[in-house]
Design a protein around this motif. Structure first.
Motif, PDB file in Angstrom:
ATOM      1  N   GLU A   1       0.827  -1.210   0.000  1.00 14.03           N
ATOM      2  CA  GLU A   1       0.000   0.000   0.000  1.00 14.03           C
ATOM      3  C   GLU A   1       0.860   1.259   0.000  1.00 14.03           C
ATOM      4  OE1 GLU A   1      -2.597  -0.488   3.345  1.00 14.03           O
ATOM      5  OE2 GLU A   1      -3.843  -1.959   2.309  1.00 14.03           O
TER       6      GLU A   1
ATOM      7  N   ALA B   1       6.726   2.078 -14.139  1.00 14.05           N
ATOM      8  CA  ALA B   1       6.252   2.189 -12.753  1.00 14.05           C
ATOM      9  C   ALA B   1       6.980   1.180 -11.872  1.00 14.05           C
ATOM     10  CB  ALA B   1       4.741   1.970 -12.704  1.00 14.05           C
TER      11      ALA B   1
ATOM     12  N   LEU C   1       2.395   1.622  -3.514  1.00 15.46           N
ATOM     13  CA  LEU C   1       1.388   2.038  -4.490  1.00 15.46           C
ATOM     14  C   LEU C   1       0.974   3.488  -4.275  1.00 15.46           C
ATOM     15  CD1 LEU C   1      -0.782  -1.181  -4.756  1.00 15.46           C
ATOM     16  CD2 LEU C   1       0.697  -0.203  -6.520  1.00 15.46           C
ATOM     17  N   ALA C   2       1.034   3.970  -3.035  1.00 20.64           N
ATOM     18  CA  ALA C   2       0.685   5.361  -2.751  1.00 20.64           C
ATOM     19  C   ALA C   2       1.669   6.322  -3.415  1.00 20.64           C
ATOM     20  CB  ALA C   2       0.651   5.597  -1.243  1.00 20.64           C
ATOM     21  N   ARG C   3       2.873   5.863  -3.721  1.00 21.07           N
ATOM     22  CA  ARG C   3       3.878   6.696  -4.374  1.00 21.07           C
ATOM     23  C   ARG C   3       3.623   6.831  -5.872  1.00 21.07           C
ATOM     24  NH1 ARG C   3       8.004   8.244  -1.707  1.00 21.07           N
ATOM     25  NH2 ARG C   3       9.253   8.548  -3.570  1.00 21.07           N
ATOM     26  N   CYS C   4       2.778   5.981  -6.414  1.00 23.78           N
ATOM     27  CA  CYS C   4       2.502   5.979  -7.852  1.00 23.78           C
ATOM     28  C   CYS C   4       1.406   6.986  -8.188  1.00 23.78           C
ATOM     29  CB  CYS C   4       2.025   4.597  -8.300  1.00 23.78           C
ATOM     30  SG  CYS C   4       3.235   3.298  -8.101  1.00 23.78           S
ATOM     31  N   SER C   5       1.393   7.395  -9.449  1.00 28.50           N
ATOM     32  CA  SER C   5       0.275   8.205  -9.931  1.00 28.50           C
ATOM     33  C   SER C   5      -0.974   7.320  -9.954  1.00 28.50           C
ATOM     34  CB  SER C   5       0.566   8.730 -11.342  1.00 28.50           C
ATOM     35  OG  SER C   5       0.536   7.663 -12.268  1.00 28.50           O
ATOM     36  N   VAL C   6      -2.112   7.951 -10.059  1.00 26.55           N
ATOM     37  CA  VAL C   6      -3.369   7.193 -10.057  1.00 26.55           C
ATOM     38  C   VAL C   6      -3.390   6.201 -11.220  1.00 26.55           C
ATOM     39  CG1 VAL C   6      -5.886   7.386 -10.272  1.00 26.55           C
ATOM     40  CG2 VAL C   6      -4.621   9.048  -8.911  1.00 26.55           C
TER      41      VAL C   6
ATOM     42  N   ASP D   1      -0.781   4.870 -12.908  1.00 27.70           N
ATOM     43  CA  ASP D   1       0.192   3.796 -12.694  1.00 27.70           C
ATOM     44  C   ASP D   1      -0.311   2.803 -11.658  1.00 27.70           C
ATOM     45  OD1 ASP D   1       1.856   4.921 -14.547  1.00 27.70           O
ATOM     46  OD2 ASP D   1       3.278   5.736 -13.102  1.00 27.70           O
ATOM     47  N   ARG D   2      -0.894   3.304 -10.583  1.00 27.22           N
ATOM     48  CA  ARG D   2      -1.426   2.431  -9.536  1.00 27.22           C
ATOM     49  C   ARG D   2      -2.516   1.521 -10.110  1.00 27.22           C
ATOM     50  NH1 ARG D   2      -3.951   5.990  -6.132  1.00 27.22           N
ATOM     51  NH2 ARG D   2      -1.869   6.804  -5.706  1.00 27.22           N
ATOM     52  N   THR D   3      -3.409   2.103 -10.892  1.00 28.39           N
ATOM     53  CA  THR D   3      -4.485   1.317 -11.493  1.00 28.39           C
ATOM     54  C   THR D   3      -3.934   0.276 -12.454  1.00 28.39           C
ATOM     55  OG1 THR D   3      -5.910   3.254 -11.320  1.00 28.39           O
ATOM     56  CG2 THR D   3      -6.667   1.488 -12.742  1.00 28.39           C
TER      57      THR D   3
ATOM     58  N   LEU E   1      -2.305  -2.546 -10.405  1.00 30.05           N
ATOM     59  CA  LEU E   1      -3.318  -3.373  -9.737  1.00 30.05           C
ATOM     60  C   LEU E   1      -4.072  -4.238 -10.736  1.00 30.05           C
ATOM     61  CD1 LEU E   1      -4.701  -0.877  -7.077  1.00 30.05           C
ATOM     62  CD2 LEU E   1      -3.339  -2.946  -6.663  1.00 30.05           C
TER      63      LEU E   1
END
Length: 165
Positions: free
Chosen positions: A101, A146, A104-109, A111-113, A116
């Protein structure tokens, strides 16, 4: 230069052979049809690279075989991750979940999506690309970058060589 008519004729005569080849290599008929169709589309997109119009079917069969091998290779790497997501989350160590978590919080929205969708959802790259309105190559590159940024953040240097004792 290959014309659309020449490629269409090669497709009409060669597509069933591509499916037979893939079935003989162990794919189920539905998957063989999908891989064959994908290979013929890739061939169409790159037909300007082909020098001999008489070699279309063998060329596309090579594309189909490489596509099949790539899918099998990816399935080998993504399957354990996908199986983990299907298991009960209580079986996972809390520290691993917290670390994930935080990373993933360090990633842009976006990249995170993407990450995941790929690793937790087990989605195929083409599926992810369609979902986000980008090309498969763009999705693959974005995910790679990413992952590379996250590895750099945690200081991961890759596998180190064994030092003789």
């Amino acid at each position: 230069m290959m014309t659309a008519e020449t490629y269409a004729e090669a497709y009409r005569t060669g597509f069933p052979g591509t499916i037979r080849l893939l079935v003989c290599k162990g794919l189920h008929i539905e998957e063989a049809e999908e891989v064959a169709q994908s290979a013929w589309v890739r061939g169409w997109e790159a037909k300007h690279q082909l020098r001999n119009a008489n070699r279309v079917a063998p060329w596309v069969n090579t594309i189909a075989m490489n596509t099949m091998f790539n899918r099998k290779r990816r399935a080998k790497w993504t399957q354990p991750l996908h199986e983990l997501t299907l298991s009960d989350s209580r079986n996972r160590p809390a520290t691993a979940r917290i670390d994930a978590e935080r990373l993933l919080a360090r990633c842009s929205v976006l990249d995170r999506t993407l990450l995941l969708n790929r690793y937790e959802g087990g989605m195929e790259m083409d599926e992810i690309a369609r979902l986000h309105g980008m090309t498969g190559v763009a999705a693959r590159v974005r995910i790679h970058r990413a992952r590379k940024a996250l590895r750099s953040f945690i200081g991961w240097k890759g596998c180190q060589e064994a030092v003789p004792a």
